[in-house]
Design a protein around this motif. Structure first.
Motif, PDB file in Angstrom:
ATOM      1  N   HIS A  85      19.918 130.562  51.578  1.00 37.39           N
ATOM      2  CA  HIS A  85      19.003 129.524  52.064  1.00 37.39           C
ATOM      3  C   HIS A  85      19.755 128.208  52.204  1.00 37.39           C
ATOM      4  O   HIS A  85      19.885 127.443  51.249  1.00 37.39           O
ATOM      5  N   HIS A  87      20.956 124.947  55.270  1.00 40.46           N
ATOM      6  CA  HIS A  87      20.730 124.352  56.596  1.00 40.46           C
ATOM      7  C   HIS A  87      21.951 123.577  57.075  1.00 40.46           C
ATOM      8  O   HIS A  87      21.844 122.769  57.994  1.00 40.46           O
ATOM      9  N   LYS A 178      14.040 132.900  60.811  1.00 41.00           N
ATOM     10  CA  LYS A 178      13.498 131.947  59.845  1.00 41.00           C
ATOM     11  C   LYS A 178      12.162 131.438  60.350  1.00 41.00           C
ATOM     12  O   LYS A 178      12.033 131.064  61.517  1.00 41.00           O
ATOM     13  N   HIS A 279      11.509 130.285  48.421  1.00 37.86           N
ATOM     14  CA  HIS A 279      11.005 129.428  47.334  1.00 37.86           C
ATOM     15  C   HIS A 279      10.120 130.214  46.349  1.00 37.86           C
ATOM     16  O   HIS A 279       9.028 129.771  45.977  1.00 37.86           O
ATOM     17  N   ASP A 334      18.848 125.801  49.384  1.00 41.07           N
ATOM     18  CA  ASP A 334      18.156 124.856  50.263  1.00 41.07           C
ATOM     19  C   ASP A 334      18.704 123.438  50.075  1.00 41.07           C
ATOM     20  O   ASP A 334      17.966 122.466  50.206  1.00 41.07           O
TER      21      ASP A 334
END
Ligand code: ZN
Length: 402
Positions: A85, A87, A178, A279, A334
């Motif tokens: 996870h 970005h 996603k 999450h 994340d």
């Protein structure tokens, strides 16, 4: 010595002792706190006027833990890690700034991170840009997921076009889909209605993912506190004040239960597709219910990016969760890949350290976390084996057959 001399000497000693005690008390008195009661005896009942003195603003309150607990730094993970996870350098620009790819690799090498999955790759040319920049130079180190273009949801050909776009993304190199939290909370069709997560118009896309053997990483709903009033009872009061658009409290939003039921219905409708419920399935505050979902939906896995604070505050229940579902939990952060961030996650998973700040403290709430000290067999599964097994299900890009 005469008795009266002894009495006089005792009196002098008492006076000297009293003076010494007074001097000592004076030395211990707070130097600068003018509000503290002066020269008063120590009392054992709370001051009834205490609330009048407690005028410090919450934004200025930054207490330091006085706990002297052992610290085990873990700059490198014990086993190679796949961060599912992330970005970094994505197509959407979620992290705001780009990092030179070689710098990302340097940080990954330092932390023993073998691979990073960039979830927000979009589609078409934007996806191609991420693939060219990150995956082509480092094919073993980065993986990219594609996303769905909802802008044509009202088009009668939406399903066919979306499946074609997905196939194109996979041919370019995408290895998963996603789904952001805007599905269910923000994406509307032309009638102005929110598109539910389990909308049948999306079904062909999820089915195609199953055929291709690629997972769908889905973020639905948010922390429980985001669905309650932003008041003195809200455990994420400061976070919601800093980010008011993260509050989904009010009649204009579906409830958390409604959103999660829609998402779970989607899992149920597509048993041949693997879903990564990001999450911790977005209810890490309630591991009993997440466990019941994992029991019910064999095609569901979880990931714990940005939920270290939730899991870390209940280490015993979390350890049981990791033991019970050790084949279904994926490592994710994340967060921007930083060596200190990874070291914090590794300390949490690998050590028995007590009461230390989660990554980003106190952003999510004013509590600290406890290490899990996972056994090696579980650690290795969570760090890389579960993700490797999941990505090995890829059946190859669909040619013209579909
Ligand atoms: Zn994310």
């Amino acid at each position: 010595m005469f008795p009266n001399q002894i009495v006089r000497r005792t009196q002098i000693l008492r006076i000297l002792l009293f003076a010494a005690v007074l001097a000592g008390l004076a030395a211990c008195k707070p130097a600068s706190n003018e509000q503290a009661p002066k020269d008063q005896a120590i009392t054992y009942t709370a001051d009834p006027n205490a609330s009048k003195r407690m005028t410090l603003l919450l934004k200025d309150f930054a207490p330091k833990s006085m706990l002297h607990a052992s610290v085990h730094e873990v700059p490198r993970a014990k086993f190679p890690v796949i961060d599912v996870h992330n970005h970094v350098n994505d197509a959407v620009g979620i992290n705001g700034t780009e990092l030179p790819p070689a710098e990302v690799i340097r940080r990954m090498d330092a932390a023993n991170v073998q691979k990073i999955v960039i979830l927000t790759g979009m589609w078409g040319d934007k996806l191609q840009t991420v693939i060219d920049k990150m995956v082509k130079p480092y094919p073993d180190r980065f993986m990219v997921f594609t996303q769905i273009d909802y802008s044509k949801i009202d088009d009668p050909n939406f399903a066919t076009e979306s499946v074609a776009q997905l196939d194109d993304a996979v041919r370019r190199g995408a290895r998963g889909v996603k789904v952001l939290k805007d599905l269910g909370l923000g994406v509307k069709d032309k009638s102005g209605k929110l598109i539910p997560v389990d909308d049948p118009r999306l079904d062909p896309i999820w089915e195609e993912c199953g055929k291709l053997g690629i997972p769908v990483a889905i973020h639905t709903s948010d922390p429980e506190a985001f669905f309650t009033p932003i008041d003195n009872h809200n455990e994420r009061y400061e976070e919601l004040n800093q980010n008011p658009t993260w509050s989904f409290y009010g009649p204009q939003f579906p409830s958390k239960d409604t959103l999660l039921a829609q998402r779970n219905h989607m899992f149920e409708k597509h048993p041949h597709t693997k879903f990564i419920a990001l999450h911790v399935a977005n209810w890490p505050e309630n591991l009993d219910v997440v466990s019941s979902w994992l029991d019910k939906y064999p095609n569901m896995l979880v990931e714990f990016g940005a939920r270290q604070a939730e899991l870390g505050r209940e280490p015993r229940r979390t350890l049981k969760f990791f033991r019970d579902y050790q084949d279904r939990i994926l490592f994710g952060t994340d967060s921007e890949p930083e060596t200190a961030m990874y070291a914090n996650y590794f300390r949490w998973l690998e050590t028995p350290d007590e009461y230390f700040p989660y990554w980003g403290y106190p952003g999510q709430g004013r509590w600290e976390i406890y290490g899990l000290e996972l056994p090696d067999s579980i650690l290795e599964k969570v760090y890389n084996k579960n993700a490797t097994r999941l990505f090995a299900e890829f059946k190859g890009a669909s040619g013209n057959a579909k």
